[in-house]
Design a protein around this motif. Structure first.
Motif, PDB file in Angstrom:
ATOM      1  N   LYS A 102       0.626  -0.992   0.606  1.00 42.34           N
ATOM      2  CA  LYS A 102      -0.008  -0.098   0.470  1.00 42.34           C
ATOM      3  C   LYS A 102       0.778   1.184   0.137  1.00 42.34           C
ATOM      4  N   ILE A 103       0.980   1.934  -1.282  1.00 37.96           N
ATOM      5  CA  ILE A 103       1.739   3.626  -0.726  1.00 37.96           C
ATOM      6  C   ILE A 103       1.025   4.194  -0.720  1.00 37.96           C
ATOM      7  N   VAL A 104       1.696   5.862  -0.554  1.00 40.74           N
ATOM      8  CA  VAL A 104       0.767   7.235  -1.033  1.00 40.74           C
ATOM      9  C   VAL A 104       1.740   7.268  -1.263  1.00 40.74           C
ATOM     10  N   ARG A 105       1.646   7.940  -2.725  1.00 37.18           N
ATOM     11  CA  ARG A 105       2.853   9.031  -2.613  1.00 37.18           C
ATOM     12  C   ARG A 105       2.700  10.902  -2.519  1.00 37.18           C
ATOM     13  N   LEU A 106       2.951  11.258  -1.630  1.00 37.72           N
ATOM     14  CA  LEU A 106       2.283  12.578  -1.888  1.00 37.72           C
ATOM     15  C   LEU A 106       3.101  13.845  -3.032  1.00 37.72           C
ATOM     16  N   ASP A 167       0.461   4.136  10.132  1.00 35.51           N
ATOM     17  CA  ASP A 167       0.951   2.806  11.643  1.00 35.51           C
ATOM     18  C   ASP A 167       0.224   1.548  10.618  1.00 35.51           C
ATOM     19  N   LYS A 168      -0.587   1.697   9.666  1.00 30.40           N
ATOM     20  CA  LYS A 168      -1.687   1.059   9.139  1.00 30.40           C
ATOM     21  C   LYS A 168      -1.372   0.587   8.154  1.00 30.40           C
ATOM     22  N   GLY A 169      -0.328   0.157   7.565  1.00 30.95           N
ATOM     23  CA  GLY A 169       0.678  -0.885   5.808  1.00 30.95           C
ATOM     24  C   GLY A 169       0.826   0.499   5.348  1.00 30.95           C
ATOM     25  N   PHE A 170       0.807   0.980   5.315  1.00 31.33           N
ATOM     26  CA  PHE A 170       1.193   2.275   4.460  1.00 31.33           C
ATOM     27  C   PHE A 170       2.016   2.996   4.199  1.00 31.33           C
ATOM     28  N   LYS A 171       2.473   2.596   3.230  1.00 27.25           N
ATOM     29  CA  LYS A 171       4.246   3.285   3.101  1.00 27.25           C
ATOM     30  C   LYS A 171       4.500   4.548   1.628  1.00 27.25           C
ATOM     31  N   ALA A 172       4.845   5.642   3.039  1.00 24.58           N
ATOM     32  CA  ALA A 172       4.505   6.920   1.711  1.00 24.58           C
ATOM     33  C   ALA A 172       6.316   6.812   1.589  1.00 24.58           C
ATOM     34  N   LEU A 271       8.036  13.709   7.874  1.00 27.12           N
ATOM     35  CA  LEU A 271       8.784  13.712   6.384  1.00 27.12           C
ATOM     36  C   LEU A 271       9.563  12.311   6.730  1.00 27.12           C
ATOM     37  N   SER A 272      10.177  12.605   8.360  1.00 23.09           N
ATOM     38  CA  SER A 272      11.425  10.826   8.726  1.00 23.09           C
ATOM     39  C   SER A 272      10.469  10.165   8.893  1.00 23.09           C
ATOM     40  N   ARG A 273       9.199   9.833   8.690  1.00 24.62           N
ATOM     41  CA  ARG A 273       8.143   8.701   9.021  1.00 24.62           C
ATOM     42  C   ARG A 273       8.199   7.720   7.110  1.00 24.62           C
ATOM     43  N   PHE A 274       8.777   8.375   6.257  1.00 25.96           N
ATOM     44  CA  PHE A 274       8.415   8.776   4.787  1.00 25.96           C
ATOM     45  C   PHE A 274      10.001   7.175   4.556  1.00 25.96           C
ATOM     46  N   ALA A 275       9.103   6.574   3.659  1.00 23.61           N
ATOM     47  CA  ALA A 275      10.125   4.829   2.997  1.00 23.61           C
ATOM     48  C   ALA A 275      10.840   5.716   2.349  1.00 23.61           C
ATOM     49  N   ILE A 276      10.111   6.655   1.088  1.00 24.97           N
ATOM     50  CA  ILE A 276      11.079   7.172   0.544  1.00 24.97           C
ATOM     51  C   ILE A 276      11.035   8.696  -0.029  1.00 24.97           C
ATOM     52  N   LEU A 290      12.879   3.527  -5.359  1.00 24.91           N
ATOM     53  CA  LEU A 290      12.020   3.192  -5.532  1.00 24.91           C
ATOM     54  C   LEU A 290      11.955   1.922  -6.077  1.00 24.91           C
ATOM     55  N   SER A 291      12.556   0.603  -7.087  1.00 21.88           N
ATOM     56  CA  SER A 291      13.117   0.065  -7.590  1.00 21.88           C
ATOM     57  C   SER A 291      12.500  -0.777  -6.520  1.00 21.88           C
ATOM     58  N   GLU A 292      13.214  -0.573  -5.380  1.00 19.64           N
ATOM     59  CA  GLU A 292      13.385  -1.380  -4.822  1.00 19.64           C
ATOM     60  C   GLU A 292      12.351  -1.348  -4.395  1.00 19.64           C
ATOM     61  N   LEU A 293      11.912  -0.835  -3.668  1.00 15.94           N
ATOM     62  CA  LEU A 293      10.457  -0.985  -3.181  1.00 15.94           C
ATOM     63  C   LEU A 293       9.777  -1.777  -3.487  1.00 15.94           C
ATOM     64  N   ILE A 294       9.201  -1.349  -4.838  1.00  9.74           N
ATOM     65  CA  ILE A 294       7.728  -1.685  -5.710  1.00  9.74           C
ATOM     66  C   ILE A 294       8.532  -2.998  -6.455  1.00  9.74           C
ATOM     67  N   GLY A 295       9.798  -2.975  -6.997  1.00 11.22           N
ATOM     68  CA  GLY A 295      10.507  -3.941  -7.769  1.00 11.22           C
ATOM     69  C   GLY A 295      10.147  -3.922  -9.146  1.00 11.22           C
ATOM     70  N   ILE A 296      10.151  -2.570  -9.197  1.00 10.65           N
ATOM     71  CA  ILE A 296       9.759  -2.001 -11.093  1.00 10.65           C
ATOM     72  C   ILE A 296      11.268  -1.678 -11.505  1.00 10.65           C
TER      73      ILE A 296
END
Length: 354
Positions: A102-106, A167-172, A271-276, A290-296
């Motif tokens: 589950k990804i959210v791009r700000l 905290d519920k599965g989303f990576k920002a 911002l420090s809580r963002f994955a990327i 992002l390639s490492e995170l989602i495998g594209i």
């Protein structure tokens, strides 16, 4: 607008669509890869919706089965949209292996990364880009899609309103840009908006941006004095569109809320809580992360180029003290984030002295 899928058993699909209007009669548009199949009214009674006062007659549920679509189970590319707004309600996986994240791009720019979102989003089961167009309630519902584990959302969100979902599965993820370049882009789009319709602005955006578009309609982007005068004479409704937009997105919860230096620490903390976190001046780092995170494959991401015309406008804005004042919080934010992202940096500061 509230919506959700309750289940997809192959030959039976059930869900609901609660419209914004109390008396509106919701309809869904059913389609697949070959095109539209039908428009279907939501005719299933949901008593809880009546009891909560959300809808006049509670007929907001939909049920698809083989009496409606005989080969329903074989429709592997089936999609369900709200017939009125075009909002995606549900779709079956469009690729053989959807990304189980589950990804959210700000989105921090006024110009959305449409091609990028399309390329990434099609690899997820559910996608909704520029989600801010549909309002806060609909955005919350997209985060709450509990029956789907492959979700891609993007938008110019006030991110503190959705922080709990980290905290519920989303990576920002976020791709930041230079504050002066973003200011140049905003003025350019506002000037253009005064003379033509811009399709990616939602109704709320158009209302908020209208005064600013009128204000910059006759401003010369090539003339430093013209830019200076326009910024100095900008009324509050115009300033609200331009003042430190990134800090505002990360530190505030309502569009009208102003920001101060003390909000920079709040913005950096979130911002420090963002994955990327990346910068458009070093897009390769963002692509690789992002390639490492989602495998594209990193070679496939269609990131937008920086435009020389806007670079020139940004250079003029850098020489203007009024522009520096308008961007004060974002400039401080930008400085600390860039410092923290250097290879030898110890990390983001806990507080920033005013």
């Amino acid at each position: 607008m509230l919506f959700n899928l309750e289940y997809d058993h192959g030959n039976v699909i059930e869900g609901y669509l609660i419209p914004d209007g109390f008396s509106d009669k919701p309809q869904i548009r059913i389609s697949d890869a070959d095109g539209d199949l039908m428009i279907l009214p939501c005719d299933q009674l949901k008593q809880a919706v009546i009891d909560s006062g959300r809808h006049e007659d509670g007929r907001v549920g939909f049920k698809l089965d083989t009496t409606i679509i005989p080969d329903l189970a074989q429709r592997t590319s089936l999609m369900i949209h709200d017939a009125k707004s075009g909002l995606l309600i549900y779709r079956r996986p469009q690729v053989s292996n959807t990304i189980p994240l589950k990804i959210v791009r700000l989105e921090t720019q006024l110009l959305p990364m449409v091609k990028f979102d399309y390329y990434c989003g099609r690899n997820f089961q559910y996608e909704l880009s520029s989600v801010e167009r549909f309002g806060h309630e609909t955005t919350l519902q997209a985060f709450h899609l509990n029956a789907i584990e492959s979700i891609y959302l993007s938008g110019r969100l006030l991110m503190r309103n959705y922080e709990e979902f980290l905290d519920k599965g989303f990576k920002a993820i976020v791709l930041l840009t230079d504050p002066y370049y973003e200011l140049a882009l905003r003025i350019f789009l506002l000037k253009r908006m005064a003379k033509t319709q811009i399709s990616f602005f939602g109704d709320r955006d158009k209302i908020i941006l209208a005064p600013a578009a009128e204000h910059f309609a006759e401003v010369s982007l090539e003339n430093e004095a013209s830019l200076k005068t326009a910024l100095k004479k900008a009324p509050q409704s115009v300033r609200n569109v331009l003042v430190s937009p990134v800090t505002r997105q990360l530190a505030t919860t309502i569009p009208e809320q102003t920001v101060t230096r003390s909000d920079v620490a709040t913005a950096i903390d979130l911002l420090s809580r963002f994955a990327i976190v990346g910068f458009d001046t070093d897009s390769l780092y963002f692509q690789q992360a992002l390639s490492e995170l989602i495998g594209i494959s990193v070679d496939d991401f269609p990131l937008p180029p920086r435009h020389s015309t806007l670079e020139d406008v940004a250079a003029r804005l850098r020489s203007l003290h009024i522009a520096e004042l308008m961007l004060e919080e974002d400039l401080i934010f930008d400085h600390y984030v860039r410092q923290a992202m250097k290879p030898t940096a110890p990390g983001l500061p806990e507080t920033i002295a005013s």
